[in-house]
Design a protein around this motif. Structure first.
Motif, PDB file in Angstrom:
ATOM      1  N   ARG A 162       0.812  -1.228   0.000  1.00  9.93           N
ATOM      2  CA  ARG A 162       0.000   0.000   0.000  1.00  9.93           C
ATOM      3  C   ARG A 162       0.844   1.276   0.000  1.00  9.93           C
ATOM      4  O   ARG A 162       0.415   2.301  -0.530  1.00  9.93           O
ATOM      5  CB  ARG A 162      -0.966   0.003   1.176  1.00  9.93           C
ATOM      6  N   ASN A 163       2.033   1.232   0.606  1.00  9.71           N
ATOM      7  CA  ASN A 163       2.849   2.438   0.682  1.00  9.71           C
ATOM      8  C   ASN A 163       3.732   2.649  -0.545  1.00  9.71           C
ATOM      9  O   ASN A 163       4.465   3.635  -0.612  1.00  9.71           O
ATOM     10  CB  ASN A 163       3.738   2.396   1.934  1.00  9.71           C
ATOM     11  N   GLU A 164       3.676   1.717  -1.490  1.00 11.00           N
ATOM     12  CA  GLU A 164       4.557   1.781  -2.669  1.00 11.00           C
ATOM     13  C   GLU A 164       4.348   3.077  -3.445  1.00 11.00           C
ATOM     14  O   GLU A 164       3.219   3.559  -3.580  1.00 11.00           O
ATOM     15  CB  GLU A 164       4.254   0.591  -3.592  1.00 11.00           C
ATOM     16  N   GLY A 165       5.449   3.607  -3.973  1.00  8.98           N
ATOM     17  CA  GLY A 165       5.364   4.791  -4.823  1.00  8.98           C
ATOM     18  C   GLY A 165       5.974   4.519  -6.176  1.00  8.98           C
ATOM     19  O   GLY A 165       5.278   4.354  -7.180  1.00  8.98           O
ATOM     20  N   HIS A 166       7.300   4.460  -6.219  1.00  7.59           N
ATOM     21  CA  HIS A 166       8.042   4.162  -7.448  1.00  7.59           C
ATOM     22  C   HIS A 166       9.232   3.306  -7.010  1.00  7.59           C
ATOM     23  O   HIS A 166      10.284   3.841  -6.663  1.00  7.59           O
ATOM     24  CB  HIS A 166       8.510   5.459  -8.112  1.00  7.59           C
ATOM     25  N   PRO A 167       9.076   1.989  -6.989  1.00 11.85           N
ATOM     26  CA  PRO A 167      10.053   1.109  -6.337  1.00 11.85           C
ATOM     27  C   PRO A 167      11.467   1.227  -6.909  1.00 11.85           C
ATOM     28  O   PRO A 167      11.665   1.189  -8.126  1.00 11.85           O
ATOM     29  CB  PRO A 167       9.491  -0.299  -6.591  1.00 11.85           C
ATOM     30  N   TRP A 168      12.443   1.348  -6.009  1.00 17.25           N
ATOM     31  CA  TRP A 168      13.839   1.402  -6.431  1.00 17.25           C
ATOM     32  C   TRP A 168      14.242   0.125  -7.163  1.00 17.25           C
ATOM     33  O   TRP A 168      15.050   0.169  -8.097  1.00 17.25           O
ATOM     34  CB  TRP A 168      14.738   1.588  -5.203  1.00 17.25           C
TER      35      TRP A 168
END
Length: 371
Positions: free
Chosen positions: A275-281
């Protein structure tokens, strides 16, 4: 031609360990050319305890927060910064802590740029009670600029921050990968990331027998750190019950070891619904290595992983669809290399350290020079 003014920026951020997205990004930025273009004053928010203590209500976190408030208060007096950069939380505890930094900076009349390294802010806001919502609106209307990780994440803030003051800066970096077309004897399918259920680690594992039934020249590699005891138990039980499957568990990896594993892989899978994902490294690292990526239509991922171009986007929790896309790539080396080359091109054009640092510098100046 006159040089640009060298502004002073108080930069709040954690340093690794632990090696998580925000700490890695903070270290990268502090060591980038921005330190030459701006007077960067780092206010260290690090908590070197286990990652599970982050944003928890305990004595140490209270102590660290008030210590950091005092430091920021003093830094505002000592350095008279043009800008205070604050990482924005997306939990009640995290945001309440970060609101203190914002309010202290505004007390001194400083410009504030906040940065969300995730994609859950609006959902969290909508789930909050009336009092918390009012507090968020009160605090966040005071910020002068907001950074998000993708264009489709503007909606997290465009109801409270003017569109012109929202800056899109995807994660980016320079990585020690040796990009070339793969010609491995076996096709390696790699999952890399913390072993958190909602990051899709179990979906990747459960897809393995479906893929192996169709292609015996495939092996499955997993690399990451256990975060959930129940996931560890479930993972190890499944592997022990399927000794015929060629599954390699590398465990926690970092540095050269991590990038060697990426170089040795042929297909990267990251079917996240965290749920907290944004733009995974990890997807950026996989693209830098020239891998086709199979992920999900989640947060800002579709802005880097283009379905049918440099990989595939599958439905969240859909194991059979994940296996189907892996099989397509495992059976077609030319397609793997074509999509991998496209991943590398997108990375070089949009996701390098230079691109991220340039965008960050532009955001700093734009906010500072706001009228």
């Amino acid at each position: 031609m006159t040089d640009k003014k060298k502004y002073t920026v108080i930069f709040l951020g954690k340093l690794p360990p632990p090696y998580i997205g925000p700490s890695v990004a903070c270290e990268l930025i502090l060591n980038s050319k921005l330190k030459d273009e701006f007077n960067l004053v780092h206010l260290d928010l690090s908590d070197k305890r286990d990652i599970n203590t982050l944003a928890k209500l305990d004595f140490t976190n209270f102590y660290l927060a008030f210590k950091q408030y005092a430091q920021l208060f003093w830094y505002c007096i000592k350095y008279r910064p043009d800008l205070v950069y604050v990482p924005a939380g997306q939990t009640t505890v995290g945001y309440t802590r970060d609101a203190g930094y914002i309010l202290i900076a505004k007390l001194f009349g400083r410009k504030v740029l906040t940065h969300l390294r995730g994609g859950y802010f609006l959902n969290w806001y909508n789930e909050s009670g009336k009092t918390m919502k009012a507090f968020i609106r009160f605090v966040h209307r005071k910020v002068n600029g907001q950074i998000v990780l993708g264009n489709n994440l503007r909606k997290l803030f465009n109801w409270i921050v003017p569109e012109k003051d929202i800056y899109v800066i995807p994660n980016g970096g320079n990585f020690p990968v040796n990009y070339n077309e793969r010609n491995h004897e076996k096709t390696t399918v790699l999952f890399l990331g913390n072993y958190v259920r909602t990051k899709g680690v179990m979906e990747a594992l459960y897809a393995a027998p479906l893929v192996y039934a169709q292609n015996k020249n495939v092996q499955f590699a997993f690399a990451g750190e256990w975060r959930d005891a129940d996931v560890k138990t479930e993972f190890e039980k499944f592997v022990s019950e399927h000794p015929e499957l060629p599954i390699i568990n590398h465990g926690p990896v970092k540095g050269d070891r991590k990038f060697q594993i990426l170089n040795d892989a042929d297909i990267f899978v990251f079917p996240t619904y965290y749920r907290n994902e944004g733009h995974p490294w990890v997807t950026v690292e996989a693209m830098a290595a020239g891998l086709p990526v199979i992920s999900t239509d989640h947060a800002a991922i579709p802005e880097s992983v283009h379905d049918g171009v440099n990989g595939y986007l599958v439905e969240k929790r859909n194991i059979s669809q994940l296996a189907e896309k892996i099989i397509i790539l495992a059976n077609d080396k030319a397609l793997r290399n074509k999509m991998g080359a496209e991943s590398r091109r997108i990375y070089l054009e949009n996701l390098t350290e230079e691109k991220m640092v340039e965008r960050m510098g532009n955001a700093f100046r734009s906010v500072i020079e706001q009228k």
